[in-house]
Motif scaffolding. Structure first.
Motif, short mmCIF file in Angstrom:
data_model
loop_
_atom_site.label_atom_id
_atom_site.label_comp_id
_atom_site.label_asym_id
_atom_site.label_seq_id
_atom_site.Cartn_x
_atom_site.Cartn_y
_atom_site.Cartn_z
N GLY A 91 38.00 48.33 36.42
CA GLY A 91 39.25 47.66 36.11
C GLY A 91 40.11 47.40 37.32
O GLY A 91 41.06 46.64 37.26
N PHE A 92 39.80 48.05 38.44
CA PHE A 92 40.53 47.80 39.68
C PHE A 92 39.74 46.82 40.52
O PHE A 92 38.51 46.84 40.54
CB PHE A 92 40.73 49.09 40.48
N SER A 163 40.84 39.93 34.48
CA SER A 163 41.27 40.57 33.23
C SER A 163 40.05 41.11 32.49
O SER A 163 38.91 40.92 32.91
CB SER A 163 42.04 39.58 32.35
N TYR A 164 40.32 41.78 31.38
CA TYR A 164 39.27 42.45 30.61
C TYR A 164 39.56 42.24 29.13
O TYR A 164 40.72 42.15 28.72
CB TYR A 164 39.25 43.94 30.94
N ARG A 175 43.32 41.04 25.44
CA ARG A 175 43.10 40.95 26.89
C ARG A 175 43.96 42.01 27.56
O ARG A 175 45.15 42.14 27.29
CB ARG A 175 43.46 39.56 27.39
N LEU A 176 43.32 42.77 28.48
CA LEU A 176 43.99 43.87 29.18
C LEU A 176 43.85 43.72 30.68
O LEU A 176 43.00 42.98 31.17
CB LEU A 176 43.36 45.22 28.80
N LYS A 177 44.66 44.49 31.40
CA LYS A 177 44.45 44.69 32.83
C LYS A 177 44.64 46.18 33.09
O LYS A 177 45.38 46.86 32.38
CB LYS A 177 45.38 43.86 33.70
N ARG A 178 43.97 46.67 34.12
CA ARG A 178 44.08 48.09 34.47
C ARG A 178 45.36 48.28 35.24
O ARG A 178 45.64 47.59 36.20
CB ARG A 178 42.86 48.50 35.30
#
Length: 180
Positions: A91-92, A163-164, A175-178
């Motif tokens: 995620g990074f 993004s994830y 949709r997420l981000k770390r």
């Protein structure tokens, strides 16, 4: 009949692909990272023909390696530890580190984990803390039919542009981000 501007697009596109392909191939065929000097010197001991000189070389170089280890000038890891490290960093965004965590052959593109805590900001976006202390923040406006709860399983996979996508127990993707 082709427009005048269209006649130039195809050759320019072909030329740009021809230039980009060798560059991509070069990156893929790069040599593995160089071994630390301490390891190279230890391996060089194998080439000594005289058994007593070879043993003396091994003793000296293993001593140097132990000193470098104690001084934290060199770090040893195994494949499983490197994989856990890559998973923890999922995620990074990092630059390519030349295989420092075991190479790209085991690159992680998705993980399964468990939610430890959930909070929601004023705009209705979730912040999810996972069991491994990773913090993920929702970056889209998708509304979930049920609020995530601690203990639920979550599947996170790589999306586009850093993004994830995450699905909580097979539900709708968000949709997420770390964050950390």
């Amino acid at each position: 009949m082709l427009q005048p501007a269209s006649r130039f697009v195809a050759p320019i596109l072909f030329l740009s692909l021809a230039v980009a392909t060798p560059a991509a191939a070069r990156d893929k065929d790069k040599d593995p990272p160089a071994r630390p000097a301490q390891i190279q010197e230890l391996y060089a001991c194998r080439d000594i023909a005289d058994p007593s000189a070879r043993l003396a070389c091994f003793d000296r170089e293993v001593g140097e390696l132990a000193n470098a280890d104690q001084a934290r000038e060199i770090v040893f890891t195994d494949k499983e530890t490197a994989k856990k490290t890559r998973r923890g960093l999922f995620g990074f965004s990092f630059p390519k580190l030349g295989g420092i965590f075991g190479g790209d052959e085991d690159e992680i593109n998705e993980i399964d984990t468990v939610i430890r805590s959930v909070s929601m900001d004023r705009s209705g976006k979730y912040t999810l803390v996972m069991e491994d202390d990773a913090v993920w923040v929702q970056i889209d406006t998708t509304k979930l039919p049920r609020q995530p709860k601690p203990g639920q399983k979550i599947h996170i996979k790589t999306a586009t542009m850093g993004s994830y996508f995450a699905t909580i127990e097979g539900g709708r993707a968000i949709r997420l981000k770390r964050d950390r």
